[in-house]
Write a protein that holds these residues in place. Sequence first.
Motif, PDB file in Angstrom:
ATOM      1  N   GLY A 242      -4.557   6.954  -1.529  1.00  0.00           N
ATOM      2  CA  GLY A 242      -5.905   7.436  -1.742  1.00  0.00           C
ATOM      3  C   GLY A 242      -6.579   6.932  -3.004  1.00  0.00           C
ATOM      4  O   GLY A 242      -7.761   6.559  -2.977  1.00  0.00           O
ATOM      5  N   ILE A 243      -5.886   6.939  -4.122  1.00  0.00           N
ATOM      6  CA  ILE A 243      -6.517   6.514  -5.378  1.00  0.00           C
ATOM      7  C   ILE A 243      -6.921   5.052  -5.290  1.00  0.00           C
ATOM      8  O   ILE A 243      -8.013   4.658  -5.724  1.00  0.00           O
ATOM      9  N   SER A 244      -6.073   4.231  -4.696  1.00  0.00           N
ATOM     10  CA  SER A 244      -6.397   2.810  -4.538  1.00  0.00           C
ATOM     11  C   SER A 244      -7.614   2.628  -3.652  1.00  0.00           C
ATOM     12  O   SER A 244      -8.496   1.790  -3.936  1.00  0.00           O
ATOM     13  N   LYS A 245      -7.681   3.391  -2.557  1.00  0.00           N
ATOM     14  CA  LYS A 245      -8.849   3.286  -1.669  1.00  0.00           C
ATOM     15  C   LYS A 245     -10.123   3.676  -2.416  1.00  0.00           C
ATOM     16  O   LYS A 245     -11.168   3.032  -2.264  1.00  0.00           O
ATOM     17  N   ALA A 246     -10.027   4.733  -3.207  1.00  0.00           N
ATOM     18  CA  ALA A 246     -11.200   5.186  -3.962  1.00  0.00           C
ATOM     19  C   ALA A 246     -11.663   4.110  -4.940  1.00  0.00           C
ATOM     20  O   ALA A 246     -12.876   3.900  -5.117  1.00  0.00           O
TER      21      ALA A 246
ATOM     22  N   GLN B 289       5.075  11.385  -5.904  1.00  0.00           N
ATOM     23  CA  GLN B 289       6.353  10.680  -5.955  1.00  0.00           C
ATOM     24  C   GLN B 289       6.231   9.253  -5.431  1.00  0.00           C
ATOM     25  O   GLN B 289       7.091   8.421  -5.710  1.00  0.00           O
ATOM     26  N   GLU B 290       5.176   8.983  -4.666  1.00  0.00           N
ATOM     27  CA  GLU B 290       4.974   7.620  -4.165  1.00  0.00           C
ATOM     28  C   GLU B 290       4.469   6.721  -5.284  1.00  0.00           C
ATOM     29  O   GLU B 290       3.517   7.055  -6.000  1.00  0.00           O
ATOM     30  N   GLY B 291       5.076   5.545  -5.386  1.00  0.00           N
ATOM     31  CA  GLY B 291       4.785   4.656  -6.504  1.00  0.00           C
ATOM     32  C   GLY B 291       3.390   4.077  -6.532  1.00  0.00           C
ATOM     33  O   GLY B 291       2.881   3.738  -7.605  1.00  0.00           O
TER      34      GLY B 291
ATOM     35  N   GLU C  87       0.728   2.771  -9.643  1.00  0.00           N
ATOM     36  CA  GLU C  87       0.181   1.415  -9.728  1.00  0.00           C
ATOM     37  C   GLU C  87      -1.336   1.460  -9.879  1.00  0.00           C
ATOM     38  O   GLU C  87      -1.931   0.601 -10.531  1.00  0.00           O
ATOM     39  N   ALA C  88      -1.958   2.461  -9.267  1.00  0.00           N
ATOM     40  CA  ALA C  88      -3.421   2.515  -9.226  1.00  0.00           C
ATOM     41  C   ALA C  88      -4.041   2.974 -10.539  1.00  0.00           C
ATOM     42  O   ALA C  88      -5.219   2.677 -10.803  1.00  0.00           O
TER      43      ALA C  88
ATOM     44  N   PHE D  63      -0.561  11.123 -16.691  1.00  0.00           N
ATOM     45  CA  PHE D  63      -1.920  10.626 -16.480  1.00  0.00           C
ATOM     46  C   PHE D  63      -2.560  10.224 -17.809  1.00  0.00           C
ATOM     47  O   PHE D  63      -3.230   9.195 -17.912  1.00  0.00           O
ATOM     48  N   ALA D  64      -2.361  11.053 -18.825  1.00  0.00           N
ATOM     49  CA  ALA D  64      -2.957  10.765 -20.127  1.00  0.00           C
ATOM     50  C   ALA D  64      -2.423   9.459 -20.709  1.00  0.00           C
ATOM     51  O   ALA D  64      -3.163   8.711 -21.359  1.00  0.00           O
ATOM     52  N   ALA D  65      -1.145   9.175 -20.458  1.00  0.00           N
ATOM     53  CA  ALA D  65      -0.553   7.949 -20.983  1.00  0.00           C
ATOM     54  C   ALA D  65      -1.214   6.703 -20.408  1.00  0.00           C
ATOM     55  O   ALA D  65      -1.218   5.641 -21.042  1.00  0.00           O
ATOM     56  N   PHE D  66      -1.799   6.817 -19.215  1.00  0.00           N
ATOM     57  CA  PHE D  66      -2.519   5.700 -18.616  1.00  0.00           C
ATOM     58  C   PHE D  66      -3.962   5.633 -19.097  1.00  0.00           C
ATOM     59  O   PHE D  66      -4.702   4.714 -18.733  1.00  0.00           O
TER      60      PHE D  66
END
Length: 638
Positions: free
Chosen positions: A135-139, A165-167, A171-172, A212-215
């Motif tokens: 989903g995040i990649s699609k967005a 848990q999905e990688g 990546e996104a 999330f914050a680390a990204f």
Amino acid sequence: MNTSLAWLPADEFTRILDGIPDRHDRNKAFADAARINTLYSIMRAGSGHIGSSFSAADTVAWLLLEEMRSPFAGDGDIYFSSKGHDAPGLYSALIALGALPQEKLHQLRRLGGLPGHPDVSIPHMHANSGSLGMGISKAKGMILANRLTGVNRRVYVLTGDGELQEGQNWEALAGAVHRGLGELTVIVDHNKIQSDTWVAHVSDLGDIEAKFAAFGWGVLRCDGNDAHELDEAFRLREKEHAGKPAVIIADTVKGAGCATFAATSMPDGEWRYRFHSGAPAADDYLGAHRELTTAVDTLLARHGLAPLTFSHADTAPPAKATGPRLPEVYGRALAERARTDERIVALDADLVLDTGLIPFSETLPERFVECGIAEQDMVSMAGGLASRGLLPFVHSFSCFLHARPNEQMYTNASEHRKVVYVGSLAGLLPAGPGHSHQAVRDVSAVGAIPGLVVLEPANSAEARAAVGFCAETDASVYLRLVSTPVPDEAEALGAEPLATGHGRVVRAGGRTVAIGSGPVVLTQLLRAADLLAADGVDLTVVALPWLNRVDSGWLSALAADTDDLFVVENHYTHGGQADLLARALLELGAERVASFTGIGLTDVPLCGTEAEVLDAHGLSAERLAARIQDRIRPATGS
């Protein structure tokens, strides 16, 4: 026995929206009313995901009612669910707002109705769900497209916590920050349960906020079942994190809205959440309906409004098929085999209940590895286990096992590691969940992997024999297991010793021959044979459980007694068993070649009841009999 089910017509939602001025109360009343209709649609369908729909209901209501700009306009803000299980809840909200026709409420998981998981064929569903984590990649792609076309649209994506848990999710994240995608807001439906049990017990996510914050993402946290907190979180998102992507970790309860389904009501020590999927029992339905109705009526009374007015439908619950389920039979056989074969290790991808592994996990816990929703990690881990002399059996739904870790499977083969891949929920049925869960391209996806044998048992006896074959053969195996109950006709066929590439005649007849594998196809062929017999066609039915192997000597002998050969498969026609046999027949170089017809799926599988979907794809006994009758040579008469 018919059950009276109650649902709310659209004008009741209009009354809520127009009559409750306080937006927090309005959101709660709308969400609970949508829960009532979600429950109705799942009960009517006989299956669906209650827990996930209920946990997300308040967030979905807030987005649609308060947060999004013109959500149903062509250039309005976009919302979609990446986790997908909450589709019944989203449908109910869209119907309540007039974005979908009201009659669709009665058509969940029906042919031509609303699919069990999101599908873009339905208005205002912006993305399909499939193997999780997309989903995040699609967005991100949607936002980049908006920028290129000069459209300013915010995009909201809902993910599950187990889904993280999905990688691909991780990546996104970096790219979203790198490109400054401030239009993107991810909401994590943090209900603490994935499928049937606790995320922390499967593969703990640790400190999600810190990750999330680390990204470089903006991070907020709130109670996702409380409109006041949702309101504050979205206000802070715009105030503190404008110009960059942000995540709102919405702490929710799976089954929120009523104690009947709330995970907080699980008995102490119970590991399994009982309302992840499927329709609840009548008593649970009635109790939940009363709770939700009381909650909405209380809010209506607070604002001087009359109680809810329901419409009713008397409906018989869908008939449940009986018969053994192959994953359960397989799981018991694997546990028994592993007691004497210490090489065997079982790996699972968050589907221990559906892949039959409970007996193994309980009797041999030291050799059971729960990998969570991370198929690529699981399959590569299996390669590592095999490198040290162990025999890993890897488990997931076929739709996920053959696709996402396909490269990892190929790498295992290149290293000559023996691994047994066990894909449950194989084929067209059950059709209710929709095409994301209907594995009808798995044979083509894995069949060309060197050293890998694809095997589909037809019944309990053959499933037990398959476990022995998988343990004893030198080859890696992709074991394809249909999850729907085995019909009596297929169960009665028993089993013969498995010899690679050899089939067996399960109904002797004339020179018109149909080959198939697995309980679904063989049952329909046997029934088709009875229909054809009434028209004077004596059909020979052959079971060939090997989907990417055929013995040339066996096939030559069969072809010599055949005028018309049909290969029917629970799979796409491209890359399946029919292609294998057609090539093998040509390579035999026989002077006389039977007429050949391959029958299978040619389009994305449909969602609906088992009977209507089999018929729609031409795989019902009636459609098969008609196809065979139309194709055979008139002169043969058989």
